[in-house]
Design an enzyme around this catalytic site. Structure first.
Site, PDB file in Angstrom:
ATOM      1  N   GLU A  27      48.753  57.459  34.125  1.00  0.00           N
ATOM      2  CA  GLU A  27      47.333  57.170  33.926  1.00  0.00           C
ATOM      3  C   GLU A  27      47.082  56.090  32.880  1.00  0.00           C
ATOM      4  O   GLU A  27      46.495  56.346  31.819  1.00  0.00           O
ATOM      5  CB  GLU A  27      46.570  58.446  33.573  1.00  0.00           C
ATOM      6  N   GLU A  78      48.077  63.881  41.804  1.00  0.00           N
ATOM      7  CA  GLU A  78      47.762  65.094  41.055  1.00  0.00           C
ATOM      8  C   GLU A  78      46.481  65.708  41.605  1.00  0.00           C
ATOM      9  O   GLU A  78      45.530  65.004  41.947  1.00  0.00           O
ATOM     10  CB  GLU A  78      47.511  64.787  39.568  1.00  0.00           C
TER      11      GLU A  78
HETATM   12  C1  GLA Z   1      45.866  64.088  34.008  1.00  0.00           C
HETATM   13  C2  GLA Z   1      47.282  63.837  33.538  1.00  0.00           C
HETATM   14  C3  GLA Z   1      48.156  65.039  33.598  1.00  0.00           C
HETATM   15  C4  GLA Z   1      47.422  66.280  33.161  1.00  0.00           C
HETATM   16  C5  GLA Z   1      46.194  66.451  34.014  1.00  0.00           C
HETATM   17  C6  GLA Z   1      45.412  67.716  33.700  1.00  0.00           C
HETATM   18  O1  GLA Z   1      45.641  63.779  35.305  1.00  0.00           O
HETATM   19  O2  GLA Z   1      47.899  62.779  34.228  1.00  0.00           O
HETATM   20  O3  GLA Z   1      49.273  64.822  32.763  1.00  0.00           O
HETATM   21  O4  GLA Z   1      47.074  66.180  31.831  1.00  0.00           O
HETATM   22  O5  GLA Z   1      45.343  65.362  33.788  1.00  0.00           O
HETATM   23  O6  GLA Z   1      44.374  67.903  34.614  1.00  0.00           O
END
Ligand code: GLA
Ligand code: ZN
Length: 692
Positions: free
Chosen positions: A161, A320
């Protein structure tokens, strides 16, 4: 879109399966490696086949500078391979070891107030620091060399991210160099582009320029805009530096980085070309308001479509999502029964070839210990969430024919990051966080297509408009060079363009067009926008259709928030304002231009009007539909096709049973191919995948 493929292969040609799995942190459990064997057993039970490993593992991989510990990762990679599973292997740069911050403070990010962070949290490195880049390239190269022939290595996951900005001295220098290149070393060109004559902001030299700051310069819009462009550029440069050793050592391993939807800080269109496959992290607040489940679903659909569009229709990865709840929203509500399956397959419906989670196993400590996971603290498979996940895994196995397929919509909705930055920064209309509603307006227009089961691409203004029948460009305030010309050519050649209020006000430097708005789009839209009225929440106007208008629509529809006062200059008036001093003036116009038409909706219109308007246009333009059927409110139909076979995802985003009359007989893939004819019955939150 003749030169685009009808279908794509799997993400990695050697692994023609949907990927199912999640962020996996075995390094948190190195003291209890028996857990690793449990993980493998549970992974099979959950029908999982892809684990994202190493995302925050730098301290485990390089516990001291230059001392590497790959043994634990070797074991995990071997175990995954032994199970026939694969690794989405991450570079560990999303967070860094303490020794690095201690020895090289330049890797620590500096905020807009020019305070350097202490060591801690994550996603807070300087993306300019030569030390950080060097350390990154070193560890990435070691990972690539070590695992280049490992059977488990499937995809590279770059960092995590990317986001945020750094205002350190290194970044200031890099910003100034970037500006010198952009303005050919001519400070006068910069002064003109930034309109620095305003408030005596004229610069004598590039050396005087700093990044925008709350306690410094922040009201020169061209400056703010260029800073945001620089942040994207520099983040991308950092990402390219990460990628270089991986491409060199493992040229056939696809590369991705997990994006964050419409995250405002980065223009993802600039990063997409560096990647082989797009991926994103999706965390909707399901069940926040059950009367609006389908509206949220439509908003999420927009982002899925954006991710598919970022690589021209190529399937993406849902990197994710949570199997149950998150832990960081104001209210962390559990997914109700059925929602996990529905929301997972929604991603697939829009082009994802994976369903992946954060996280595989709940950690014991620290801030994410209560974040949803496939494996709970209880440690076994007898949980509701685990069974939901296993169910999705077996669903994906039934959908293997869908892999690699895509959709070629007739409609493109323009959502442009730079335009968004400029709109958000403008002191105009209504001020305050989120008051201008650019993203919401794009989603409102999108929703009108979603409700009809009409697929859409989501593109920015730098993409080609060719091949679409309808381009919808809401609030296209900024026209970058060439965009007006390309949109005009699109319409002249027979395309249909739909625009709204606040279109064609400024150029790429946020300088207003002289000679009347919508600037260079005036000829194609055939109007002049003289003023724009901002309304208070309690205010309302109406959009009244002219009798016998060519759309065949009637009645008066609500206009709120923004009403642009326009004059037809060649366009025909289809509807007018109902009240106030501009009653009777045009509110909806259409202009014939070459072989095509341009429509202009001058006010912030209620959803019902958008629905009616685009239903009419869809009929006239015979826009591609996912299914030739009437969809009840809250039911979505999405299409994927390989050019021959059509896969229609029918999804019920309501809390009641819905029925859809089918235009023929279909095989219901999730019901082992059972034939469905005449009608599809959809229980609350049900999804069916129909093959024809
Ligand atoms: C983000 C991060 C993950 C985690 C999630 C929790 O997407 O990339 O490492 O912290 O949030 O929802
Ligand atoms: Zn920096």
């Amino acid at each position: 879109m003749s030169n685009k493929p009808a279908s794509y292969g799997p993400i990695h040609p050697d692994y023609p399966k949907f990927l199912h799995g999640g962020d996996y942190n075995p390094d948190q459990w190195y003291r209890t490696p028996e857990i690793w064997d449990q993980d493998m057993r549970l992974m099979n039970l959950a029908h999982c086949n892809a684990m994202s490993v190493g995302i925050f593992s730098w301290a485990a991989l390089e516990p001291e500078e230059g001392r590497y510990e790959f043994g634990w990762l070797d074991t995990i990679m071997d175990k995954l391979a032994a199970e026939g599973a694969r690794a989405v292997l991450a570079t560990p740069t999303g967070s860094r070891p303490a020794w690095m911050s201690e020895k090289y403070p330049e890797v620590l990010r500096v905020d807009a107030y020019r305070h350097r962070n202490l060591h801690g949290t994550r996603h807070n490195h300087c993306y300019t620091s030569p030390v950080y880049r060097e350390k990154t390239q070193k560890i990435n190269r070691l990972l690539a060399e070590r695992y280049k022939d490992h059977p488990a290595l499937l995809v590279w996951h770059i960092s995590n991210e990317f986001g945020g900005e750094c205002h350190c001295d290194l970044c200031q220098d890099a910003f100034r160099s970037w500006l010198r290149r952009r303005y050919n070393n001519r400070i006068d060109d910069l002064n003109l582009a930034w309109w620095t004559g305003f408030w005596a902001h004229t610069f004598n030299s590039f050396d005087q320029i700093e990044s925008p700051a709350p306690h410094g310069e922040n009201c020169v819009h061209g400056h703010n805009l260029d800073w945001k462009r620089f942040v994207t550029w520099q983040t991308n440069e950092f990402m390219k530096a990460e990628i270089a050793p991986l491409r060199e050592v493992t040229p056939t391993v696809p590369i991705t980085t997990n994006m964050m939807g419409t995250y405002p800080g980065l223009d993802y269109w600039k990063m997409a070309p560096e990647l082989d496959v797009i991926s994103w992290d999706n965390y909707p607040s399901w069940h926040r308001d059950t009367s609006k489940t389908w509206e949220l679903a439509a908003d999420i659909a927009f982002v899925h479509d954006l991710n598919r569009s970022l690589k021209g229709g190529k399937p993406f990865m849902l990197m994710e999502s949570t199997p149950s709840q998150v832990n960081w929203q104001p209210v962390n509500k559990l997914k109700r029964p059925g929602m996990h399956r529905l929301s997972s397959l929604q991603a697939v419906a829009h082009g994802s070839d994976t369903v992946q989670y954060f996280q595989w196993r709940k950690s014991r400590g620290a801030s994410e210990k209560f974040h949803g996971a496939v494996v709970d603290h209880v440690g076994h498979e007898h949980t509701r969430v685990f069974q939901d996940v296993a169910g999705v895994g077996s669903d994906l196995e039934k959908l293997s024919a869908v892999l690699g397929s895509t959709v070629r919509p007739d409609v493109a909705i323009v959502y442009d990051w730079e335009n968004r930055w400029a709109i958000d920064d403008a002191q105009a209309l209504r001020n305050g966080n989120g008051e201008k509603k650019y993203e919401e307006v794009c989603k409102d227009h999108y929703r009108a297509f979603w409700r009809q089961g009409i697929p859409c691409d989501i593109i920015d203004t730098e993409q080609s408009f060719e091949g679409y029948r309808l381009v919808v460009a809401p609030m296209l305030y900024m026209l970058k060079p060439g965009v007006a010309e390309r949109l005009s050519a699109f319409v002249a050649a027979g395309g249909t363009l739909a625009t709204t209020f606040f279109t064609g006000y400024v150029d790429q430097s946020d300088l207003c067009f002289l000679g009347g708005f919508p600037g260079p789009l005036k000829p194609v839209i055939g109007i002049w926008a003289e003023e724009i009225d901002a309304l208070y929440n309690a205010d309302e106007n109406g959009i009244r259709f002219a009798p016998g208008n060519e759309l065949g629509l009637s009645g008066t529809w609500k206009a709120t928030r923004f009403c642009e006062i326009i004059h037809a200059e060649g366009a025909r008036v289809v509807a007018t304002y109902a009240s106030d001093f501009y009653a009777g003036q045009p509110a909806l116009t259409v202009n014939d231009f070459g072989k095509g038409q341009a429509w202009h909706m001058a006010a912030y219109a209620e959803q019902g009007l958008l629905d009616a308007f685009y239903t009419e246009l869809a009929g006239r333009l015979s826009l591609l539909r996912s299914l030739d059927a009437v969809l009840p409110e809250g039911v979505s139909a999405q299409l994927r096709t390989d050019g021959t076979t059509r896969f229609v995802f029918l999804m019920n985003f309501t809390e009641t049973e819905q029925r859809v009359a089918l235009p023929g007989a279909f095989a219901d893939l999730l019901a082992d191919g059972a034939v469905l004819a005449e009608e599809a019955v959809l229980a609350p939150y049900a999804v069916r995948v129909l093959q024809a």
